[in-house]
Design a protein around this motif. Structure first.
Motif, PDB file in Angstrom:
ATOM      1  N   GLN A   1      -7.712  -9.380  -3.066  1.00  0.00           N
ATOM      2  CA  GLN A   1      -6.459 -10.087  -3.266  1.00  0.00           C
ATOM      3  C   GLN A   1      -5.865 -10.584  -1.962  1.00  0.00           C
ATOM      4  O   GLN A   1      -5.346 -11.708  -1.882  1.00  0.00           O
ATOM      5  CB  GLN A   1      -5.458  -9.168  -3.984  1.00  0.00           C
ATOM      6  CG  GLN A   1      -4.195  -9.870  -4.471  1.00  0.00           C
ATOM      7  CD  GLN A   1      -4.479 -10.910  -5.537  1.00  0.00           C
ATOM      8  OE1 GLN A   1      -5.431 -10.780  -6.301  1.00  0.00           O
ATOM      9  NE2 GLN A   1      -3.655 -11.945  -5.606  1.00  0.00           N
ATOM     10  N   HIS A   2      -5.926  -9.780  -0.903  1.00  0.00           N
ATOM     11  CA  HIS A   2      -5.317 -10.203   0.362  1.00  0.00           C
ATOM     12  C   HIS A   2      -6.079 -11.356   1.001  1.00  0.00           C
ATOM     13  O   HIS A   2      -5.489 -12.211   1.668  1.00  0.00           O
ATOM     14  CB  HIS A   2      -5.222  -9.020   1.324  1.00  0.00           C
ATOM     15  CG  HIS A   2      -6.546  -8.467   1.750  1.00  0.00           C
ATOM     16  ND1 HIS A   2      -7.284  -7.619   0.960  1.00  0.00           N
ATOM     17  CD2 HIS A   2      -7.272  -8.633   2.885  1.00  0.00           C
ATOM     18  CE1 HIS A   2      -8.398  -7.291   1.578  1.00  0.00           C
ATOM     19  NE2 HIS A   2      -8.427  -7.893   2.749  1.00  0.00           N
TER      20      HIS A   2
ATOM     21  N   SER B   1       0.784   1.804   4.299  1.00  0.00           N
ATOM     22  CA  SER B   1       2.165   1.312   4.298  1.00  0.00           C
ATOM     23  C   SER B   1       2.962   1.876   5.472  1.00  0.00           C
ATOM     24  O   SER B   1       3.772   1.193   6.071  1.00  0.00           O
ATOM     25  CB  SER B   1       2.851   1.688   2.972  1.00  0.00           C
ATOM     26  OG  SER B   1       2.825   3.109   2.799  1.00  0.00           O
TER      27      SER B   1
ATOM     28  N   ARG C   1       8.849  -6.383   0.594  1.00  0.00           N
ATOM     29  CA  ARG C   1       7.831  -5.398   0.250  1.00  0.00           C
ATOM     30  C   ARG C   1       6.503  -5.729   0.920  1.00  0.00           C
ATOM     31  O   ARG C   1       6.109  -6.885   1.005  1.00  0.00           O
ATOM     32  CB  ARG C   1       7.652  -5.364  -1.271  1.00  0.00           C
ATOM     33  CG  ARG C   1       6.645  -4.324  -1.768  1.00  0.00           C
ATOM     34  CD  ARG C   1       6.710  -4.246  -3.285  1.00  0.00           C
ATOM     35  NE  ARG C   1       6.354  -5.530  -3.870  1.00  0.00           N
ATOM     36  CZ  ARG C   1       5.103  -5.868  -4.234  1.00  0.00           C
ATOM     37  NH1 ARG C   1       4.112  -5.023  -4.023  1.00  0.00           N
ATOM     38  NH2 ARG C   1       4.868  -7.043  -4.782  1.00  0.00           N
TER      39      ARG C   1
ATOM     40  N   PRO D   1       5.249 -15.845   1.482  1.00  0.00           N
ATOM     41  CA  PRO D   1       4.990 -14.586   2.174  1.00  0.00           C
ATOM     42  C   PRO D   1       4.735 -14.765   3.671  1.00  0.00           C
ATOM     43  O   PRO D   1       4.662 -15.892   4.160  1.00  0.00           O
ATOM     44  CB  PRO D   1       3.735 -14.057   1.468  1.00  0.00           C
ATOM     45  CG  PRO D   1       3.003 -15.293   1.060  1.00  0.00           C
ATOM     46  CD  PRO D   1       4.070 -16.295   0.701  1.00  0.00           C
TER      47      PRO D   1
ATOM     48  N   GLU E   1       3.606  -9.394   4.095  1.00  0.00           N
ATOM     49  CA  GLU E   1       4.936  -9.105   3.560  1.00  0.00           C
ATOM     50  C   GLU E   1       5.300 -10.119   2.486  1.00  0.00           C
ATOM     51  O   GLU E   1       4.903 -11.281   2.556  1.00  0.00           O
ATOM     52  CB  GLU E   1       5.975  -9.126   4.680  1.00  0.00           C
ATOM     53  CG  GLU E   1       5.764  -8.037   5.716  1.00  0.00           C
ATOM     54  CD  GLU E   1       6.659  -8.216   6.919  1.00  0.00           C
ATOM     55  OE1 GLU E   1       7.655  -7.475   7.050  1.00  0.00           O
ATOM     56  OE2 GLU E   1       6.361  -9.113   7.728  1.00  0.00           O
ATOM     57  N   GLU E   2       6.073  -9.679   1.538  1.00  0.00           N
ATOM     58  CA  GLU E   2       6.408 -10.528   0.397  1.00  0.00           C
ATOM     59  C   GLU E   2       7.368 -11.646   0.772  1.00  0.00           C
ATOM     60  O   GLU E   2       7.285 -12.753   0.245  1.00  0.00           O
ATOM     61  CB  GLU E   2       7.016  -9.664  -0.716  1.00  0.00           C
ATOM     62  CG  GLU E   2       7.147 -10.368  -2.043  1.00  0.00           C
ATOM     63  CD  GLU E   2       7.620  -9.435  -3.131  1.00  0.00           C
ATOM     64  OE1 GLU E   2       7.319  -9.696  -4.308  1.00  0.00           O
ATOM     65  OE2 GLU E   2       8.293  -8.433  -2.815  1.00  0.00           O
TER      66      GLU E   2
ATOM     67  N   ILE F   1       2.844  -6.136   0.795  1.00  0.00           N
ATOM     68  CA  ILE F   1       1.808  -6.345  -0.216  1.00  0.00           C
ATOM     69  C   ILE F   1       0.482  -5.751   0.230  1.00  0.00           C
ATOM     70  O   ILE F   1      -0.261  -5.171  -0.563  1.00  0.00           O
ATOM     71  CB  ILE F   1       1.646  -7.850  -0.507  1.00  0.00           C
ATOM     72  CG1 ILE F   1       2.981  -8.452  -0.974  1.00  0.00           C
ATOM     73  CG2 ILE F   1       0.566  -8.100  -1.544  1.00  0.00           C
ATOM     74  CD1 ILE F   1       2.937  -9.956  -1.155  1.00  0.00           C
ATOM     75  N   PHE F   2       0.176  -5.905   1.513  1.00  0.00           N
ATOM     76  CA  PHE F   2      -1.081  -5.397   2.051  1.00  0.00           C
ATOM     77  C   PHE F   2      -0.838  -4.832   3.438  1.00  0.00           C
ATOM     78  O   PHE F   2      -0.140  -5.441   4.253  1.00  0.00           O
ATOM     79  CB  PHE F   2      -2.129  -6.517   2.126  1.00  0.00           C
ATOM     80  CG  PHE F   2      -3.343  -6.176   2.942  1.00  0.00           C
ATOM     81  CD1 PHE F   2      -4.344  -5.368   2.416  1.00  0.00           C
ATOM     82  CD2 PHE F   2      -3.480  -6.636   4.252  1.00  0.00           C
ATOM     83  CE1 PHE F   2      -5.462  -5.031   3.177  1.00  0.00           C
ATOM     84  CE2 PHE F   2      -4.595  -6.315   5.011  1.00  0.00           C
ATOM     85  CZ  PHE F   2      -5.591  -5.515   4.478  1.00  0.00           C
TER      86      PHE F   2
END
Length: 352
Positions: free
Chosen positions: A154-155, A303, A295, A109, A288-289, A297-298
């Motif tokens: 999570q981030h 967004s 995508r 990522p 970003e993924e 992610i955070f």
């Protein structure tokens, strides 16, 4: 008169640079390597920050990496595969603020940080009374210490994994103490959501030894004793003993091996940290993924704002491409106008 050549000439020996290992001989894991480069045009201070970041990432980075205006991510990706590069550190500048993106190659990522404040290594050294930066300080990678990231979000977990893997892992059972020369500290503030990055050098000082004695042992220089009656006055004279810094039990360690001429095994030494820079205050704004794509992610501001931020970050580098595109479009329009005029002339001739 006959001249005789010297048959004992020194042979020409070609110096071959020692190749760096690609795999850790202890853990067997691949050693992470990095590229530090700019995306778009950077002002002078950010260019110097880029060089400071390259020194921070030494020795497993391209210190003399040359960039061109036309280089894109695909160009770096082609070279990175041959050199075993695992991470990108990309600096960019927008109208609002500078940004730092940390990406894992080749599939991501990508973490985007907004740089709120920064100080160059030269600024940090200028603010110190006795700056210390020996030449062999950057021959070994730094240690990484993370503080305040254990919130369970999570981030932040992803940020922790990214920074842990950007430097080579160490084994506390086999690590050599002389190789621990630097430390990178990342501290996360839960209230402000800001990350403070600090870069320190590590040095050890024997406990209970004055500064003059340490210098005498380390520098191999005979001290000036002309004003003293006896050698013992060099140690016991008032004023010399006050130079030794107070001992802090929390900052003292017992060494398992000798480090230099002063710090000996089975003795206590005080651990001293001295900042060498650069320092930065960062804010995680987007994850970003993929590699600078994919995508989201955070997103710190949602967004929509994250997408707008991404477009803003790429604006500087896309401006040149847009200029080229506009130039090509103008050329195409001129050609079309010429063709239309020719067709109009042909129709007029046919009517006549």
């Amino acid at each position: 008169m006959a001249r005789f050549r010297n048959k004992k000439r020194k042979p020409f020996v070609k110096q071959i640079a020692k190749k760096q290992p690609t795999v850790d001989h202890v853990t067997g894991d691949k050693i992470p390597r990095s590229f530090v480069f700019a995306r778009g045009k950077l002002p002078g201070p950010l260019r110097r920050l880029q060089m400071d970041l390259r020194k921070l990432m030494n020795p497993y980075t391209a210190l003399k990496l040359k960039e061109k205006k036309r280089n894109n991510l695909n160009d770096f990706w082609k070279v990175a595969g041959q050199m075993g590069v695992t991470h990108y550190l990309m600096l960019s500048k927008t109208d609002s603020a500078p940004y730092l993106r940390v990406a894992h190659t080749p599939h991501g990522p990508t973490l985007s940080f907004k740089i709120h404040e920064y100080s160059l290594a030269a600024d940090v050294a200028q603010s110190q009374l006795r700056p210390r930066c020996p030449p062999d300080l950057f021959k070994t990678p730094p240690l990484i210490v993370l503080s305040g990231f254990g919130t369970g979000e999570q981030h932040l977990k992803l940020t922790t994994i990214m920074f842990q893997n950007i430097f080579p892992a160490i084994d506390i059972n086999t690590v050599k103490l002389p190789s621990c020369q630097r430390i990178v500290l990342l501290n996360y503030n839960k209230e402000t959501k800001l990350i403070d990055l600090r870069h320190y050098s590590i040095r050890l000082q024997p406990v209970g030894v004055s500064r003059r004695i340490r210098k005498f042992v380390q520098n191999h220089q005979v001290p000036d004793l002309r004003s003293l009656q006896d050698v013992s006055d060099f140690v016991t004279k008032a004023g010399y003993g006050s130079e030794s810094e107070p001992d802090d039990e929390a900052a003292t360690v017992s060494l398992s091996s000798d480090i230099g001429r002063v710090n000996r095994a089975s003795t206590k030494s005080a651990v001293k940290l001295q900042e060498i820079g650069p320092r930065m205050t960062l804010q995680l704004v987007k994850i970003e993924e993929g590699l600078c794509t994919g995508r989201v992610i955070f997103g710190e501001y949602g967004s929509t704002s994250a997408k707008k931020l991404g477009n803003e970050e790429e604006g500087e580098q896309e401006s040149e491409e847009e200029m080229d595109t506009d130039g090509q479009e103008n050329a195409d329009e001129e050609e079309q106008e010429i063709e239309d005029e020719e067709e109009q002339e042909i129709e007029e001739l046919e009517e006549d």
